[in-house]
Design an enzyme around this catalytic site. Structure first.
Site, PDB file in Angstrom:
ATOM      1  N   SER A 211       0.856  -1.174   0.000  1.00 36.14           N
ATOM      2  CA  SER A 211       0.000   0.000   0.000  1.00 36.14           C
ATOM      3  C   SER A 211       0.893   1.225   0.000  1.00 36.14           C
ATOM      4  CB  SER A 211      -0.912   0.000   1.227  1.00 36.14           C
ATOM      5  OG  SER A 211      -0.349   0.801   2.238  1.00 36.14           O
ATOM      6  N   LYS A 212       0.286   2.385  -0.272  1.00 34.34           N
ATOM      7  CA  LYS A 212       1.147   3.566  -0.369  1.00 34.34           C
ATOM      8  C   LYS A 212       1.683   3.977   0.992  1.00 34.34           C
ATOM      9  CE  LYS A 212      -2.730   6.789  -0.711  1.00 34.34           C
ATOM     10  NZ  LYS A 212      -3.328   7.787  -1.575  1.00 34.34           N
ATOM     11  N   ARG A 213       1.095   3.423   2.038  1.00 36.33           N
ATOM     12  CA  ARG A 213       1.584   3.763   3.378  1.00 36.33           C
ATOM     13  C   ARG A 213       2.737   2.869   3.831  1.00 36.33           C
ATOM     14  NH1 ARG A 213      -3.461   5.125   3.043  1.00 36.33           N
ATOM     15  NH2 ARG A 213      -4.055   2.948   3.030  1.00 36.33           N
TER      16      ARG A 213
END
Ligand code: GLU
Length: 443
Positions: A211-213
């Site tokens: 995920s982008k996190r």
């Protein structure tokens, strides 16, 4: 065949490592074949289409050193390179499809009538795959334009790849299932489809989708953390590709020479920031000092560190260089060379610079060092060893208090190298202060 590749990111607010790898492989492939690497910004989604989101992509590519031959800021014969500026071209292609009887309206949306056939995709990486598009239940007709007039990715991407004369579409495997539908569009437009190459996905080490996190997912975090572009390029190359012998350190020039689409692994790649960190350390270690200093300066300046001369700075950098794995850690390793008011790591003080024994050892070393006529590595080492023998302690029992007194910390470059650079006067003054500190904590 003239090779023309492209990176076609949608501005989402960050440049994902997966996107950066796609850009890199397209860039490498174009370089290898003396071709052209095009950057096209797929900004048809107005809600996410901010100036800043686009800038993040350009900055990320610049930082990685992936300069495009055609695209934003650069221009070229196939522009504009922002999809938001290509509306007239899309209208024209849409009317061609309309004239060919391929379109119909559905509640205000414009849809493409699939010929309902089996479509072969001959992928450079995934091989020959047959897609059966005969069932509208599983493969509904593509929407090309929404009722509000905005364009759908599938259509505009195909139009742009035709118009920009793209020879090879190298992209993530998440687009493989779209490809037969794209081929239908090419055919309806009477255009020859490009070669396709779908790269394996990049997953977390536990197999989950990144995920982008996730740490390391956003390329924008790498410069600040003190990664260097050549190391990150090296790491990204290894996500799905590898040279035949199992080498991990490989320059981009060598990758360009060895790279083949057919050598890309079909298995998903596991993202491993520890490996990238290790590779970064290797690059920093072998980097020539001039480049190292150039990369180091912004980190030191940001930490408010100043140095008397460039020569003095280079000397310090040359001895901390083998130790530092991320440039963001540099101020910690460098600051005390140029500042007498450096802070002390309390744990290191408690361990080596506390109590009467530390006072006694450091005082003995101070006396030996103040008698030195020559201040060089050999004299510093032999004086320390002689002192240790004289007072009956191991050399380490002098090295540790000396290091903490001279630098405020328990780890650092070689003690003698450090003291040689500090010079006699500053070393002795720091030992003096260290003795007072040890006395003060002896109660
Ligand atoms: N804008 C698309 C994406 O970011 C590009 C896909 C393609 O390379 O065709 O996923």
């Amino acid at each position: 065949m003239t090779v023309r590749t492209r990176f076609a990111p949608s501005p989402t607010g960050l440049l994902h490592v997966g996107g950066a790898r796609t850009a890199l492989f397209n860039w490498i492939y174009a370089k290898k074949h003396g071709g052209t690497f095009v950057l096209r910004i797929e900004d048809t989604d107005h809600s996410r289409n901010t100036e800043q989101a686009k800038q993040v992509i350009l900055d990320g590519l610049h930082w990685l050193g992936l300069d495009w031959d055609e695209g934003p800021q650069k221009g070229g014969n196939h522009g504009p390179y922002y999809q938001s500026e290509r509306g007239a071209i899309y209208e024209e292609y849409l009317s061609r499809l309309e004239k060919g009887g391929h379109l119909y309206e559905d509640n205000g949306a414009i849809r493409f009538r699939s010929p309902r056939e089996k479509v072969f995709v001959d992928d450079e990486i995934c091989g020959k795959i047959e897609f059966d598009l005969t069932n509208p239940g599983t493969h509904p007709d593509l929407t090309l334009r929404r009722p509000d007039g905005s364009w759908i990715f599938h259509f505009v991407s195909v139009v742009d790849d035709i118009e920009m004369k793209i020879s090879h579409v190298i992209r993530g495997e998440d687009h493989l299932s779209n490809t037969p539908k794209h081929i239908e569009l090419y055919r309806a437009l009477g255009a020859e489809p490009p070669r396709f190459a779908h790269m394996p996905l990049i997953l977390n080490r536990d197999g989950s989708k990144m995920s982008k996190r996730d740490e390391g997912a956003a390329l924008g975090t790498y410069p600040e953390a003190g990664y260097v572009p050549e190391a990150v390029r090296n790491y990204l190359c290894l996500l799905g590709w590898s040279p035949k012998e199992n080498r991990e350190i490989i320059s981009t020039e060598e990758v360009v020479a060895l790279f083949e689409l057919g050598n890309i692994n079909r298995r998903n790649a596991a993202f491993d920031l520890d490996k990238c960190f290790w590779i970064n350390g290797q690059y920093l270690l072998s980097m020539d000092l001039a480049r190292y200093a150039e990369l180091a300066v912004p980190f030191l300046e940001k930490a408010g560190i100043t140095w008397p001369t460039w020569n003095a700075l280079e000397k310090v950098l040359s001895i901390v260089k083998p130790k530092v794995k991320l440039l963001k850690d540099l101020p910690e390793w460098v600051g005390y060379f140029f500042n007498e008011e450096f802070s002390f790591d309390e744990a290191a003080v408690a361990k080596s610079l506390t109590g009467p024994l530390a006072v006694e050892r450091l005082s003995a070393l101070r006396d030996a060092y103040s008698a030195l006529a020559i201040w060089d590595l050999a004299s510093l080492e032999s004086a320390l060893k002689e002192t240790a023998a004289k007072i009956g302690v191991k050399t380490g029992e002098l090295v540790h208090p000396a290091r903490v007194a001279a630098s405020g910390r328990g780890i650092g470059p070689g003690l003698y190298e450090m003291l040689e650079i500090l010079g006699k006067q500053r070393t002795l003054a720091r030992f003096e202060k260290g003795i007072i500190k040890a006395l003060g904590t002896s109660a």
